[in-house]
Scaffold this motif. Structure first.
Motif, PDB file in Angstrom:
ATOM      1  N   CYS A 128       0.868  -1.179   0.000  1.00 36.51           N
ATOM      2  CA  CYS A 128       0.000   0.000   0.000  1.00 36.51           C
ATOM      3  C   CYS A 128       0.898   1.220   0.000  1.00 36.51           C
ATOM      4  O   CYS A 128       1.532   1.540   1.007  1.00 36.51           O
ATOM      5  N   TYR A 158      -8.178  -3.935   1.155  1.00 38.22           N
ATOM      6  CA  TYR A 158      -7.992  -2.495   1.123  1.00 38.22           C
ATOM      7  C   TYR A 158      -7.025  -2.063   2.223  1.00 38.22           C
ATOM      8  O   TYR A 158      -6.996  -2.660   3.292  1.00 38.22           O
ATOM      9  N   TRP A 188      -8.603   5.820   1.757  1.00 39.48           N
ATOM     10  CA  TRP A 188      -8.734   4.429   1.329  1.00 39.48           C
ATOM     11  C   TRP A 188      -8.094   4.240  -0.039  1.00 39.48           C
ATOM     12  O   TRP A 188      -8.145   5.134  -0.891  1.00 39.48           O
ATOM     13  N   GLY A 220      -8.284  -1.018  -3.535  1.00 33.76           N
ATOM     14  CA  GLY A 220      -8.411  -2.443  -3.274  1.00 33.76           C
ATOM     15  C   GLY A 220      -7.615  -3.298  -4.234  1.00 33.76           C
ATOM     16  O   GLY A 220      -7.371  -2.902  -5.385  1.00 33.76           O
TER      17      GLY A 220
END
Length: 126
Positions: free
Chosen positions: A22, A95, A116, A119
């Motif tokens: 991420c 996520y 966020w 995903g």
């Protein structure tokens, strides 16, 4: 532009491993609470792994404890979710999320996170 971008998902056999990434841009992940969540169709988003702002507290869902490990590389402004001994029930859209002001008691609450990613799909199947 502030964004989180996940990568690393894919198809893996039961018992296999994956590492999700991420990467943040436009803001720094250091000093923020970070959470990894997953969701399957028809179910609520589930907290998988979370760490508090000062990294003093981390929490893992009981179903992944001992198999998943969350880590971060501040120089790369990236957090990771290392997943091992994967099971078919780990199949989900994963996520990452970040928030600057989240208190420890709310780490598992998806609605409390400000940022966020889009995903990345993880499918565990033989």
């Amino acid at each position: 532009q502030l964004q989180l971008v996940e990568s690393g998902g894919g198809l893996v056999q039961p018992g296999g491993s994956l590492r999700l990434s991420c990467a943040a841009s436009g803001f720094t992940l250091d000093g923020r609470a970070i959470g990894w969540f997953r969701q399957v169709p028809g179910k609520e988003r589930e907290a998988v792994a979370c760490v508090s702002r000062g990294r003093l507290y981390s929490d893992y869902a009981r179903s992944v404890r001992g198999r998943f490990t969350m880590s971060r590389d501040n120089a790369q402004n990236t957090v990771y979710l290392q997943m091992t001994s994967l099971k078919t029930e780990d199949t989900a859209l994963y996520y990452c999320a970040a928030d600057q002001n989240l208190i420890t008691s709310s780490l598992r609450v998806a609605s409390e996170y400000d940022y966020w990613g889009q995903g990345t799909q993880v499918t565990v199947s033989s």
